[in-house]
Design a protein around this motif. Structure first.
Motif, PDB file in Angstrom:
ATOM      1  N   ASP A 185      12.296 -37.955  63.814  1.00 25.42           N
ATOM      2  CA  ASP A 185      13.088 -39.184  63.646  1.00 25.42           C
ATOM      3  C   ASP A 185      12.250 -40.248  64.392  1.00 25.42           C
ATOM      4  N   ASP A 186      11.833 -40.164  65.753  1.00 21.19           N
ATOM      5  CA  ASP A 186      11.103 -41.006  66.368  1.00 21.19           C
ATOM      6  C   ASP A 186       9.504 -41.417  65.739  1.00 21.19           C
ATOM      7  N   GLN A 187       9.023 -40.290  65.387  1.00 15.70           N
ATOM      8  CA  GLN A 187       7.843 -40.319  64.421  1.00 15.70           C
ATOM      9  C   GLN A 187       7.842 -41.169  63.141  1.00 15.70           C
ATOM     10  N   LYS A 188       8.942 -40.903  62.315  1.00 16.85           N
ATOM     11  CA  LYS A 188       9.126 -41.743  61.356  1.00 16.85           C
ATOM     12  C   LYS A 188       9.414 -43.249  61.657  1.00 16.85           C
ATOM     13  N   ILE A 189       9.983 -43.515  62.616  1.00 15.14           N
ATOM     14  CA  ILE A 189      10.250 -44.791  63.116  1.00 15.14           C
ATOM     15  C   ILE A 189       9.104 -45.620  63.315  1.00 15.14           C
ATOM     16  N   LEU A 190       8.303 -44.636  64.230  1.00 18.04           N
ATOM     17  CA  LEU A 190       6.761 -45.141  64.594  1.00 18.04           C
ATOM     18  C   LEU A 190       6.145 -45.526  63.572  1.00 18.04           C
ATOM     19  N   LYS A 191       5.887 -44.649  62.511  1.00 14.72           N
ATOM     20  CA  LYS A 191       4.950 -44.845  61.453  1.00 14.72           C
ATOM     21  C   LYS A 191       5.600 -45.845  60.395  1.00 14.72           C
ATOM     22  N   GLU A 192       6.819 -46.089  60.299  1.00 11.62           N
ATOM     23  CA  GLU A 192       7.351 -47.223  59.273  1.00 11.62           C
ATOM     24  C   GLU A 192       7.133 -48.343  60.084  1.00 11.62           C
ATOM     25  N   ALA A 193       7.281 -48.435  61.367  1.00 16.99           N
ATOM     26  CA  ALA A 193       7.008 -49.837  62.271  1.00 16.99           C
ATOM     27  C   ALA A 193       5.533 -50.146  62.069  1.00 16.99           C
ATOM     28  N   ALA A 194       4.540 -49.303  62.293  1.00 17.35           N
ATOM     29  CA  ALA A 194       3.159 -49.432  62.279  1.00 17.35           C
ATOM     30  C   ALA A 194       2.783 -49.737  60.863  1.00 17.35           C
ATOM     31  N   GLU A 233      -3.414 -62.242  69.333  1.00 18.13           N
ATOM     32  CA  GLU A 233      -2.230 -61.982  68.759  1.00 18.13           C
ATOM     33  C   GLU A 233      -1.965 -60.500  68.157  1.00 18.13           C
ATOM     34  N   LEU A 234      -3.043 -60.332  67.876  1.00 14.73           N
ATOM     35  CA  LEU A 234      -2.939 -58.593  67.299  1.00 14.73           C
ATOM     36  C   LEU A 234      -2.796 -57.887  68.603  1.00 14.73           C
ATOM     37  N   TRP A 235      -3.421 -58.180  69.611  1.00 15.62           N
ATOM     38  CA  TRP A 235      -3.654 -57.134  70.756  1.00 15.62           C
ATOM     39  C   TRP A 235      -2.195 -57.271  71.297  1.00 15.62           C
ATOM     40  N   LYS A 236      -1.668 -58.507  71.447  1.00 15.46           N
ATOM     41  CA  LYS A 236      -0.373 -58.865  72.170  1.00 15.46           C
ATOM     42  C   LYS A 236       0.713 -58.034  71.302  1.00 15.46           C
ATOM     43  N   GLY A 237       0.622 -58.082  70.059  1.00 14.95           N
ATOM     44  CA  GLY A 237       1.597 -57.372  68.887  1.00 14.95           C
ATOM     45  C   GLY A 237       1.873 -55.997  69.377  1.00 14.95           C
ATOM     46  N   MET A 238       0.548 -55.335  69.428  1.00 15.48           N
ATOM     47  CA  MET A 238       0.561 -53.752  69.736  1.00 15.48           C
ATOM     48  C   MET A 238       1.168 -53.590  70.845  1.00 15.48           C
ATOM     49  N   ALA A 239       0.812 -54.423  72.047  1.00 18.13           N
ATOM     50  CA  ALA A 239       1.080 -54.097  73.331  1.00 18.13           C
ATOM     51  C   ALA A 239       2.833 -54.154  73.484  1.00 18.13           C
ATOM     52  N   GLU A 240       3.232 -55.088  72.535  1.00 14.78           N
ATOM     53  CA  GLU A 240       4.905 -55.488  72.613  1.00 14.78           C
ATOM     54  C   GLU A 240       5.495 -54.241  72.045  1.00 14.78           C
ATOM     55  N   LEU A 241       4.976 -53.609  71.025  1.00 19.51           N
ATOM     56  CA  LEU A 241       5.315 -52.608  70.346  1.00 19.51           C
ATOM     57  C   LEU A 241       5.172 -51.043  71.031  1.00 19.51           C
ATOM     58  N   LEU A 269       1.157 -53.681  60.944  1.00 18.84           N
ATOM     59  CA  LEU A 269      -0.247 -53.841  60.577  1.00 18.84           C
ATOM     60  C   LEU A 269      -0.557 -54.502  59.224  1.00 18.84           C
ATOM     61  N   ALA A 270       0.327 -54.163  58.350  1.00 17.09           N
ATOM     62  CA  ALA A 270       0.267 -55.040  56.737  1.00 17.09           C
ATOM     63  C   ALA A 270       0.308 -56.459  56.997  1.00 17.09           C
ATOM     64  N   GLY A 271       1.046 -56.826  58.219  1.00 15.91           N
ATOM     65  CA  GLY A 271       0.778 -58.513  58.480  1.00 15.91           C
ATOM     66  C   GLY A 271      -0.310 -58.718  59.285  1.00 15.91           C
ATOM     67  N   ALA A 272      -0.512 -58.097  60.172  1.00 13.20           N
ATOM     68  CA  ALA A 272      -1.562 -58.335  61.223  1.00 13.20           C
ATOM     69  C   ALA A 272      -3.009 -58.086  60.654  1.00 13.20           C
ATOM     70  N   CYS A 273      -3.236 -57.207  59.717  1.00 15.79           N
ATOM     71  CA  CYS A 273      -4.549 -57.094  58.945  1.00 15.79           C
ATOM     72  C   CYS A 273      -4.347 -57.321  57.674  1.00 15.79           C
ATOM     73  N   GLU A 323      -2.008 -44.436  60.557  1.00  9.17           N
ATOM     74  CA  GLU A 323      -1.627 -45.901  60.119  1.00  9.17           C
ATOM     75  C   GLU A 323      -2.725 -46.669  60.642  1.00  9.17           C
ATOM     76  N   MET A 324      -3.264 -46.956  61.577  1.00 10.62           N
ATOM     77  CA  MET A 324      -4.257 -47.629  62.109  1.00 10.62           C
ATOM     78  C   MET A 324      -5.538 -47.295  61.042  1.00 10.62           C
ATOM     79  N   GLY A 325      -5.828 -46.070  60.670  1.00 10.30           N
ATOM     80  CA  GLY A 325      -6.967 -45.706  59.941  1.00 10.30           C
ATOM     81  C   GLY A 325      -6.640 -46.383  58.580  1.00 10.30           C
ATOM     82  N   TYR A 326      -5.267 -46.271  57.979  1.00  9.08           N
ATOM     83  CA  TYR A 326      -4.913 -46.791  56.733  1.00  9.08           C
ATOM     84  C   TYR A 326      -4.965 -48.275  56.519  1.00  9.08           C
ATOM     85  N   ALA A 327      -4.856 -48.973  57.816  1.00  7.22           N
ATOM     86  CA  ALA A 327      -5.060 -50.381  57.838  1.00  7.22           C
ATOM     87  C   ALA A 327      -6.481 -50.735  58.175  1.00  7.22           C
ATOM     88  N   ALA A 328      -7.259 -49.888  58.503  1.00  6.00           N
ATOM     89  CA  ALA A 328      -8.660 -50.104  59.072  1.00  6.00           C
ATOM     90  C   ALA A 328      -8.790 -51.180  60.153  1.00  6.00           C
TER      91      ALA A 328
END
Length: 380
Positions: free
Chosen positions: A7-16, A43-51, A20-24, A78-83
């Motif tokens: 369940d945690d991995q599903k949440i992580l994957k969906e949130a990522a 902004e990208l770096w800060k957003g990842m840290a906050e997550l 990333l769709a908005g950040a990249c 997910e990071m690879g998906y978003a490059a």
């Protein structure tokens, strides 16, 4: 092993995926990052840290969330998906995992919480210009004991994100011959220390690789990670994790290429019908799917084996890196075939992924290097 996400991995994957769709957002943004010397935005770096992504692999006592490598693989896909561009890989995996493996309690307390909160960036200076192929035991950069510290001299090549890092972990030789596993020591070096010179290199994928020159760089005794001459075990452990994380990143890229190509095959019309109705194109898409599905199995199994501390993890990490490297390259090639000339223009997404496929193939050892590891583990 169970291949279903927790369940945690599903949440992580969906949130990522959402973040990333908005950040990249688009190809134009990637082209800007290619030209930008930093290769990412604050902004990208800060957003990842906050997550909480920076501390995903770190225990809670060091500011992390105590996640597993399987959790990291879920995120890296997910990071690879978003490059995703930027120094995440070099900071968290190459830097953070090496400190976890070799650092003292004081060093872990000093560096890991800062990495986890996003206030410190780090990288690993390993490869050198004295070899034409990846060989992590070939270390010619020297570190000599002098007074109450060490003096480091030599050149490192292809150091990821050194230009934006605050600290580097430098593999230097303190004893033995140039190719001995023993005699390699690890040192924490400030990027802006006197005697450190950094030159940004032009690369295929647009990632920020650097040449780093150490001209009699002085560091204190406390800069040593672990025991002198015993640093290679930590490097080897980090490289296993990095190889599997890179597999996950390439897997995500494969999924994105397949998604783009299949959508295009459904909408591109030739001879009065979508090209996806032609058997030749259908078979190309099927080949992409098979290559990607096999990459899923082998990547997640390798991560699971490392999490479990299994003796065969070294062999399987090399198997995974070999297979996924070649599968991603194959998927990218098929993607270009389906898109035709459209897929080669700079403003199209395909060149982003095909260039990353080529870079990923050679990261942490080419398929031939990985096959040598497999052969060694087979007793050959």
């Amino acid at each position: 092993m169970d291949f279903t996400y927790t369940d945690d991995q599903k949440i992580l994957k969906e949130a990522a995926r959402r973040f990333l769709a908005g950040a990249c957002p688009n190809v134009e943004w990637y082209l800007e990052m290619d030209k930008d010397e930093r290769g990412f935005t604050p902004e990208l770096w800060k957003g990842m840290a906050e997550l909480g992504w920076m501390g995903i692999l770190f225990p809670e006592e060091y500011g992390g969330i105590g996640g597993s490598l399987l959790d990291m693989v879920t995120l890296m896909e997910e990071m690879g998906y978003a490059a995703l561009p930027g120094p995440y890989f070099s900071t968290v995996i190459l830097g953070g995992c090496t400190i976890l493996a070799a650092g003292s309690e004081a060093q872990k307390q000093e560096f890991l919480p800062k990495i986890a909160e996003g206030s410190l960036r780090m990288t690993l200076a390993l490869s050198e210009p004295s070899t034409t192929q990846f060989n992590p035991t070939l270390i010619t950069v020297k570190a000599k004991a002098e007074g109450d510290g060490w003096v480091i001299s030599g050149i490192k090549l292809f150091v990821p994100d050194a230009n934006v890092s605050d600290w580097m972990i430098v593999a230097a030789r303190t004893a033995g011959k140039d190719t001995d596993r023993d005699g390699i020591s690890l040192f924490l070096v400030e990027t802006k220390a006197p005697g450190v010179g950094i030159t940004l290199l032009k690369t295929v994928a647009g990632d920020k690789q650097c040449e780093v020159v150490f001209d009699k760089v002085k560091v204190p005794k406390t800069a040593l990670l672990g025991e002198p001459g015993k640093g290679f075990a930590a490097v080897e452990k980090t490289l296993q994790i990095a190889s599997v994380a890179k597999c996950a990143e390439m897997l995500g890229g494969s999924n994105r290429v397949m998604e783009l190509a299949v959508a295009y095959a459904k909408e591109r019309v030739q001879f009065g019908k979508p090209i996806g109705t032609f058997q030749a194109v259908q078979h190309l898409c099927a080949n992409m799917k098979m290559a990607t599905e096999q990459s899923i199995y082998i990547t997640y199994k390798a991560a699971w084996m490392i999490d479990q501390g299994m003796p065969e993890a070294r062999k399987f990490a090399a198997v995974a890196k070999t297979w996924v490297s070649e599968a991603y390259k194959k998927v990218a090639l098929i993607g270009h075939q389906i898109f035709g000339g459209t897929g080669y223009i700079v403003e199209h997404a395909m060149p982003i992924y095909s260039r990353r496929a080529k870079a990923g193939e050679y990261a942490f050892g080419s398929p031939n290097y990985q096959r040598e590891i497999v052969a060694q583990e087979l007793g050959l």
